[in-house]
Design a protein around this motif. Sequence first.
Motif, PDB file in Angstrom:
ATOM      1  N   PHE A  81       0.927  -1.088  -0.030  1.00 36.76           N
ATOM      2  CA  PHE A  81       0.059  -0.076   0.152  1.00 36.76           C
ATOM      3  C   PHE A  81       0.687   1.235   0.041  1.00 36.76           C
ATOM      4  N   VAL A  82       2.020   1.186   0.690  1.00 34.00           N
ATOM      5  CA  VAL A  82       2.882   2.395   0.569  1.00 34.00           C
ATOM      6  C   VAL A  82       3.435   2.557  -0.627  1.00 34.00           C
ATOM      7  N   THR A  83       3.645   1.655  -1.374  1.00 29.80           N
ATOM      8  CA  THR A  83       4.515   1.618  -2.889  1.00 29.80           C
ATOM      9  C   THR A  83       3.374   2.029  -3.872  1.00 29.80           C
ATOM     10  N   SER A  84       2.001   1.665  -3.656  1.00 32.55           N
ATOM     11  CA  SER A  84       1.132   1.831  -4.520  1.00 32.55           C
ATOM     12  C   SER A  84       0.810   3.639  -4.369  1.00 32.55           C
ATOM     13  N   SER A  85       0.712   3.848  -2.993  1.00 33.89           N
ATOM     14  CA  SER A  85       0.443   5.250  -2.985  1.00 33.89           C
ATOM     15  C   SER A  85       1.739   6.227  -3.343  1.00 33.89           C
ATOM     16  N   ALA A  86       3.008   5.888  -3.221  1.00 30.95           N
ATOM     17  CA  ALA A  86       4.077   6.518  -3.741  1.00 30.95           C
ATOM     18  C   ALA A  86       3.772   6.444  -5.309  1.00 30.95           C
ATOM     19  N   ALA A  87       3.802   5.366  -5.832  1.00 31.24           N
ATOM     20  CA  ALA A  87       3.781   5.313  -7.189  1.00 31.24           C
ATOM     21  C   ALA A  87       2.535   6.080  -7.935  1.00 31.24           C
ATOM     22  N   ALA A  88       1.340   6.276  -7.190  1.00 28.62           N
ATOM     23  CA  ALA A  88       0.385   7.232  -7.703  1.00 28.62           C
ATOM     24  C   ALA A  88       0.515   8.632  -7.419  1.00 28.62           C
ATOM     25  N   SER A  89       1.455   8.907  -6.471  1.00 20.78           N
ATOM     26  CA  SER A  89       1.937  10.331  -6.452  1.00 20.78           C
ATOM     27  C   SER A  89       2.857  10.712  -7.568  1.00 20.78           C
TER      28      SER A  89
ATOM     29  N   ILE B  36       1.756  -1.979  -9.506  1.00 20.51           N
ATOM     30  CA  ILE B  36       2.942  -1.815  -9.275  1.00 20.51           C
ATOM     31  C   ILE B  36       3.349  -1.960  -7.656  1.00 20.51           C
ATOM     32  N   GLY B  37       2.544  -1.576  -6.951  1.00 20.28           N
ATOM     33  CA  GLY B  37       2.419  -1.876  -5.394  1.00 20.28           C
ATOM     34  C   GLY B  37       2.643  -3.321  -5.045  1.00 20.28           C
ATOM     35  N   PHE B  38       1.782  -4.078  -5.503  1.00 24.17           N
ATOM     36  CA  PHE B  38       1.492  -5.606  -5.222  1.00 24.17           C
ATOM     37  C   PHE B  38       2.270  -6.324  -6.136  1.00 24.17           C
ATOM     38  N   LEU B  39       3.153  -5.812  -7.025  1.00 22.45           N
ATOM     39  CA  LEU B  39       3.804  -6.989  -7.928  1.00 22.45           C
ATOM     40  C   LEU B  39       4.978  -7.779  -7.277  1.00 22.45           C
ATOM     41  N   PRO B  40       5.606  -7.381  -6.133  1.00 27.14           N
ATOM     42  CA  PRO B  40       6.474  -8.130  -5.401  1.00 27.14           C
ATOM     43  C   PRO B  40       5.741  -9.213  -4.935  1.00 27.14           C
ATOM     44  N   LEU B  41       4.451  -9.037  -4.309  1.00 34.13           N
ATOM     45  CA  LEU B  41       3.652 -10.295  -3.729  1.00 34.13           C
ATOM     46  C   LEU B  41       3.393 -11.347  -4.695  1.00 34.13           C
ATOM     47  N   GLY B  42       3.491 -11.136  -6.009  1.00 38.96           N
ATOM     48  CA  GLY B  42       3.229 -12.263  -6.996  1.00 38.96           C
ATOM     49  C   GLY B  42       4.406 -12.889  -7.631  1.00 38.96           C
ATOM     50  N   VAL B  43       5.397 -11.932  -7.604  1.00 35.87           N
ATOM     51  CA  VAL B  43       6.993 -12.368  -8.181  1.00 35.87           C
ATOM     52  C   VAL B  43       7.734 -12.570  -6.936  1.00 35.87           C
ATOM     53  N   ARG B  44       8.142 -13.918  -6.766  1.00 31.17           N
ATOM     54  CA  ARG B  44       8.945 -14.450  -5.655  1.00 31.17           C
ATOM     55  C   ARG B  44      10.469 -13.746  -6.005  1.00 31.17           C
ATOM     56  N   VAL B  45      10.899 -13.336  -7.206  1.00 26.94           N
ATOM     57  CA  VAL B  45      12.373 -13.014  -7.107  1.00 26.94           C
ATOM     58  C   VAL B  45      12.320 -11.491  -6.426  1.00 26.94           C
ATOM     59  N   PHE B  46      11.222 -10.745  -6.418  1.00 26.13           N
ATOM     60  CA  PHE B  46      11.138  -9.355  -5.743  1.00 26.13           C
ATOM     61  C   PHE B  46      10.960  -9.586  -4.271  1.00 26.13           C
ATOM     62  N   GLN B  47      10.880 -10.818  -3.546  1.00 27.05           N
ATOM     63  CA  GLN B  47      10.765 -10.876  -2.350  1.00 27.05           C
ATOM     64  C   GLN B  47      11.963 -11.289  -1.523  1.00 27.05           C
ATOM     65  N   GLN B  48      12.084 -11.058  -0.328  1.00 28.95           N
ATOM     66  CA  GLN B  48      13.184 -11.255   0.555  1.00 28.95           C
ATOM     67  C   GLN B  48      12.876 -12.729   1.048  1.00 28.95           C
ATOM     68  N   THR B  49      13.999 -13.640   0.971  1.00 29.57           N
ATOM     69  CA  THR B  49      13.874 -15.058   1.531  1.00 29.57           C
ATOM     70  C   THR B  49      13.799 -14.821   2.979  1.00 29.57           C
ATOM     71  N   THR B  50      14.435 -14.303   3.665  1.00 30.95           N
ATOM     72  CA  THR B  50      14.159 -14.378   4.951  1.00 30.95           C
ATOM     73  C   THR B  50      13.460 -12.994   5.460  1.00 30.95           C
ATOM     74  N   TYR B  51      12.760 -13.262   6.771  1.00 31.85           N
ATOM     75  CA  TYR B  51      12.176 -11.780   7.148  1.00 31.85           C
ATOM     76  C   TYR B  51      12.537 -11.720   8.713  1.00 31.85           C
ATOM     77  N   LYS B  52      12.853 -10.582   8.972  1.00 30.94           N
ATOM     78  CA  LYS B  52      13.295 -10.245  10.403  1.00 30.94           C
ATOM     79  C   LYS B  52      12.640  -8.687  10.737  1.00 30.94           C
ATOM     80  N   GLY B  53      11.905  -8.705  11.661  1.00 24.41           N
ATOM     81  CA  GLY B  53      11.158  -7.582  12.051  1.00 24.41           C
ATOM     82  C   GLY B  53      12.232  -6.357  12.704  1.00 24.41           C
ATOM     83  N   PRO B  54      11.841  -5.364  12.835  1.00 22.63           N
ATOM     84  CA  PRO B  54      10.504  -4.880  12.623  1.00 22.63           C
ATOM     85  C   PRO B  54      10.037  -4.520  11.093  1.00 22.63           C
ATOM     86  N   CYS B  55       8.989  -4.163  10.656  1.00 23.25           N
ATOM     87  CA  CYS B  55       8.547  -4.131   9.301  1.00 23.25           C
ATOM     88  C   CYS B  55       9.081  -2.991   8.768  1.00 23.25           C
TER      89      CYS B  55
END
Length: 335
Positions: free
Chosen positions: A84-92, A136-155
């Motif tokens: 949502f942050v990326t989508s809003s920035a792209a819209a701007s 654009i904003g939700f593209l990484p959620l469907g393309v694995r190569v754009f995602q991090q393999t590990t996740y460590k918070g905070p967000c």
Amino acid sequence: MESSFSFGVILAILASLIIAANALVVMAVLSLIHKNDGVGLSFTLNLAVADTSLGLAISGLVTDQLSSAARPTQKTLCSLQMAFVTSSAAASVLTVMLIAFDRYLAIKQPLRYFQIMNGLMAGACIAGLWLVSYLIGFLPLGVRVFQQTTYKGPCSFFAVFHPRFVLTLSCVGFFPALLLFVFFYCDILKIASMHSQQIRKTEHAGAPAGAHRPPRTPSDFKAVRTVAILIGSFTLSWTPFLITSIVQVACQECHLYPVLERYLWLLGVGNSLLNPLIYAYWQKEIRQQFSQMALGMKKGLAAFLLLLSARDGGPQGPRESARHITTISHSELDG
């Protein structure tokens, strides 16, 4: 933990300022649209709405930054927030491009502009813009190569999205758009130069000052100045983040994530605070509308305070006048 808390406080302040500043622009532009019904104003309104939505989106990250590191946001929820942050920035960013194209079209085709850019076309452009932004904003959620393999918070942005995503956006969207901005502005400067030459030739020929002038107005060229400042602030705000992200992709050993997330990403997001300030200072009609709004608020506040003082002083007034009448009556009796 202290660093994360400080970042959360900064993020909260920035989000509050973005929402407040752009909400004022939204109110001012809605008043102007009600008076003038201008198509170009709808794009300005969309820019303020996009920046407001960005402020709301980053405000959702504040809780995670201020909370305990032992309970970070889940990866799926963090990915949605950053989408949502990326989508809003792209819209701007896309709205700034649309405003630049609108001003270019108004100067390049002044006689056909209102035939081309009518209300239906403006609505279609805005709807298509938001559709592309969310893709654009939700593209990484469907393309694995754009995602991090590990996740460590905070967000955070790079906690879930890989720098390859930023590299792709830069090569496909940002730098081509920047070149397009440069082309638009150079062509507009060329048209402005020809416009001024035609005016000088007409005046030297002895024609009246307002006769046979081209159909373009000075306000068109002043609007281009505002667009140029918007593009300049957008470029200065986002270029460091994008270039450093590209360096991070090229240099896997380099650990640039703290700089990217703590400083450069905030600089880019801060562009959504600069946009309403630029319009408030450089756009005359919006500046005048702000003055009218401030005057209206001043009159309303004065009326409210007068009403309060009247309510507080109301019961005392009759008693004082009654005492005055009684005193006069006694003196008359003594006389």
